[in-house]
Structures are given as structure tokens and as C-alpha cells.
Write an enzyme that holds these catalytic residues in place. Structure first.
Site, short mmCIF file in Angstrom:
data_model
loop_
_atom_site.label_atom_id
_atom_site.label_comp_id
_atom_site.label_asym_id
_atom_site.label_seq_id
_atom_site.Cartn_x
_atom_site.Cartn_y
_atom_site.Cartn_z
N ASP A 261 14.87 58.67 65.12
CA ASP A 261 15.52 57.36 65.22
C ASP A 261 16.79 56.54 64.97
O ASP A 261 16.59 56.51 63.82
CB ASP A 261 14.69 56.79 66.13
CG ASP A 261 14.83 55.61 67.50
OD1 ASP A 261 16.14 56.25 68.51
OD2 ASP A 261 14.33 54.46 67.20
N ASP B 155 9.86 54.67 66.75
CA ASP B 155 8.96 54.08 67.47
C ASP B 155 9.04 53.82 68.69
O ASP B 155 8.23 53.22 68.94
CB ASP B 155 9.66 52.36 66.78
CG ASP B 155 10.82 51.87 68.16
OD1 ASP B 155 11.33 51.05 68.38
OD2 ASP B 155 11.80 52.85 68.04
N ASP C 14 17.71 52.94 67.21
CA ASP C 14 17.31 51.37 67.60
C ASP C 14 16.14 50.80 67.12
O ASP C 14 14.89 51.76 67.04
CB ASP C 14 18.17 51.64 69.15
CG ASP C 14 18.68 51.62 69.56
OD1 ASP C 14 20.12 50.56 68.75
OD2 ASP C 14 19.51 51.98 70.21
#
Length: 297
Positions: free
Chosen positions: A88, A244, A90
Site C-alpha cells: 500500500d 494499514d 498512503d
């Protein structure tokens, strides 16, 4: 030994006393732990063991650590080094949520960030939430994208993670619910071989308030993981995924080693491996890389 428990922490946080407590805890559950093997003095150490389920070993280690800032990852020794990384972007590879930061230039950061927070914790449908947030940016000048990029920073250890895995033959890919404007730049900065994300629509001067369809979402991240693994001739056990937010859960669950990195509660509670304290080099230590093998960040 069939399994290994890796302790990873900010530099200097792992003490011999901690290791002794954990080895005693494993032995009390019937495991046969062997001597510790330091990957980075005071920062990362392997504790090989057999005779105990890895999830039980990780839980026992966390209990023995008594809330010390140390991450624990237990896994089989065989196939520990991975050949495909899916990450991922961001709040994982970069420190910020780029859409929230972009929204600041429209005076909408707080409103957009609240939707992002709820989406990343699984409270909202990701695709609907993305369309809603992008629509709020209709008419925003394109120079806001460049301004946001100038304020975007890599997570500590991001470049070391990608450079080291790439140098050892792994394919490294970004899979982001964010936008190609940012993923392309992050991929180049870190050394990712490919990036996969969403595309903002504009008229050459301002944002249109729309995003290209189909939305690159949770299912698309999982599809990217499985497709790249198949293209590389790899089993899923040879893959590692990190993220996250809730839209990362499918790829984290499917990868050979799925890691929740400083994750939202819904993700941290579901992932088998989590990193809450160390930087992204933790993913290298989890694969058995020694500090001397890790390339500069």
C-alpha cells in the site's frame, strides 16, 4: 528448527533480559527454542523454535514483553524470503494520506480526512467513499497536486525495503487506492518496478471531480497480488503484502506473509503479523535479512 520468532524494535530497544523471558515463555508452552541469532544488535533478533504453533509463539512473546515497544513475527523457516512485495502507499510507504493533503488546498482537509478515517477502518464502502471525496475536489487547480507532492515524505525504511528486496531478485509493486500522480513518483523514488492505483480525471487545468472507472479497490489489490504471482511463477507463500487500511485486508490475508503496518484497529486485529513500533526495515528482518545486507534508505 521448523519455525522462527523474530523480535524487531527501534534501535537499542531489545535487551538480553527480554530474550530470556521470551525463551522461557516458549519453553513453558512446550516449545524447544534454540540460541538467539542477532540480525541487528539491539534491534532485530531471531529466536528459532519448534514444537509450537507460530501464532501461539507470537502471543506468548507479546505477553512476555509486557508492552515493551517490540514487534513480534513468528513464521515457518522454509520459504521465509519472499520474491514478490505488494505494498500500500498512503500511511504505509509514505507518511501521509495524499488525498487528505490534496483536499487541504480546497479547504476541505478535515471533512475529507474524516471520511478517509472511516473508510480505512472498514466503516464505509471504499469505492463510494473515494468517489465522494474526489467529487468534493471538483474545480481544484492541478498545481495543488504538485504542491501536495512536495509535502509528501517517505516512511522511514521504505527505500531500504524496496531496494534490498529488488537487489535480491524480488518484484516490488505499489498497490494503492490513491492516485497514479503520486504512485508513479513514489515508485520512481523508491525503486518499485510497477505501480497500480486510481486515475484522477481533469480538463488540463482543474480536477473534474471524478475518478476513472473501475475503482482500484480492495478486490483489485488482491487481484494484482494473485496476477503478479502467477506471472512470476510464484506460489502465494513466496509473497509479502503490507498495508494499514481495510482495503488492504484481502491482500494481507492472501499473501504468504501479510503485515499490518501501524494499522487501523480493524486491520491490526485481523492480520497475523503486525508492525507497530519499528520502521519498514522490519519487513526485511522478518525475512531474515541481516543489517549488513540491507541497502541504504
Amino acid at each position: 528448527m521448523s519455525h522462527v520468532l523474530t523480535l524487531i524494535a527501534p534501535p537499542g530497544q531489545i535487551s538480553p533480559g527480554m530474550i530470556t523471558r521470551i525463551r522461557d515463555a516458549l519453553a513453558a508452552l512446550g516449545a524447544d527454542p534454540s540460541a538467539p541469532d542477532w540480525l541487528a544488535e539491539g534491534e532485530a533478533v531471531d529466536l528459532p523454535f519448534s514444537g509450537l504453533d507460530p501464532d501461539q509463539a507470537a502471543a506468548a512473546a507479546r505477553a512476555a514483553l509486557q508492552a515493551a515497544p517490540v514487534d513480534t513475527i513468528a513464521q515457518p523457516v522454509e520459504g521465509r524470503r519472499k520474491r514478490l512485495l505488494i505494498a500500500d502507499m498512503d500511511s504505509t510507504i509514505v507518511t501521509s494520506e495524499t488525498l487528505d493533503e490534496l483536499a487541504a488546498y480546497a479547504g476541505l482537509k478535515e471533512r475529507v480526512a474524516e471520511i478517509t478515517r472511516r473508510s480505512m477502518n472498514g466503516e464505509l464502502d471504499f469505492s463510494a467513499a473515494l468517489r465522494e471525496r474526489v467529487a468534493m475536489l471538483k474545480g481544484l487547480a492541478l498545481d495543488a497536486l504538485e504542491a501536495t507532492w512536495r509535502e509528501t515524505h517517505l516512511m522511514p525504511g521504505a527505500r531500504a525495503l524496496v531496494r534490498t528486496m529488488s537487489a535480491n531478485g524480488a518484484h516490488c509493486a505499489l498497490a494503492s487506492g490513491g492516485f497514479t500522480f503520486f504512485t508513479g513518483r513514489v515508485a520512481e523514488l523508491c525503486g518499485f518496478q510497477s505501480h497500480h492505483s486510481n486515475t484522477l480525471i481533469d480538463d488540463g487545468k482543474v480536477l473534474s471531480g471524478t475518478v476513472a472507472e473501475p475503482i482500484f479497490d480492495r478486490d483489485a489489490k488482491l487481484a494484482t497480488l494473485t496476477r503478479l504471482a502467477a506471472e512470476k511463477g510464484l506460489s502465494m507463500s513466496a509473497t509479502i503484502a503490507v498495508g494499514d487500511g481495510a482495503n488492504d485486508l484481502a491482500m494481507i490475508g492472501a499473501a504468504g506473509l501479510g503485515v499490518a503496518y501501524r494499522a487501523k484497529p480493524v486491520v491490526a486485529s485481523a492480520a497475523r503479523a503486525r508492525v507497530d513500533h519499528a520502521d519498514l526495515r522490519a519487513l526485511l528482518y522478518a525475512q531474515g535479512y541481516r543489517a549488513t545486507e540491507i541497502l541504504a534508505d
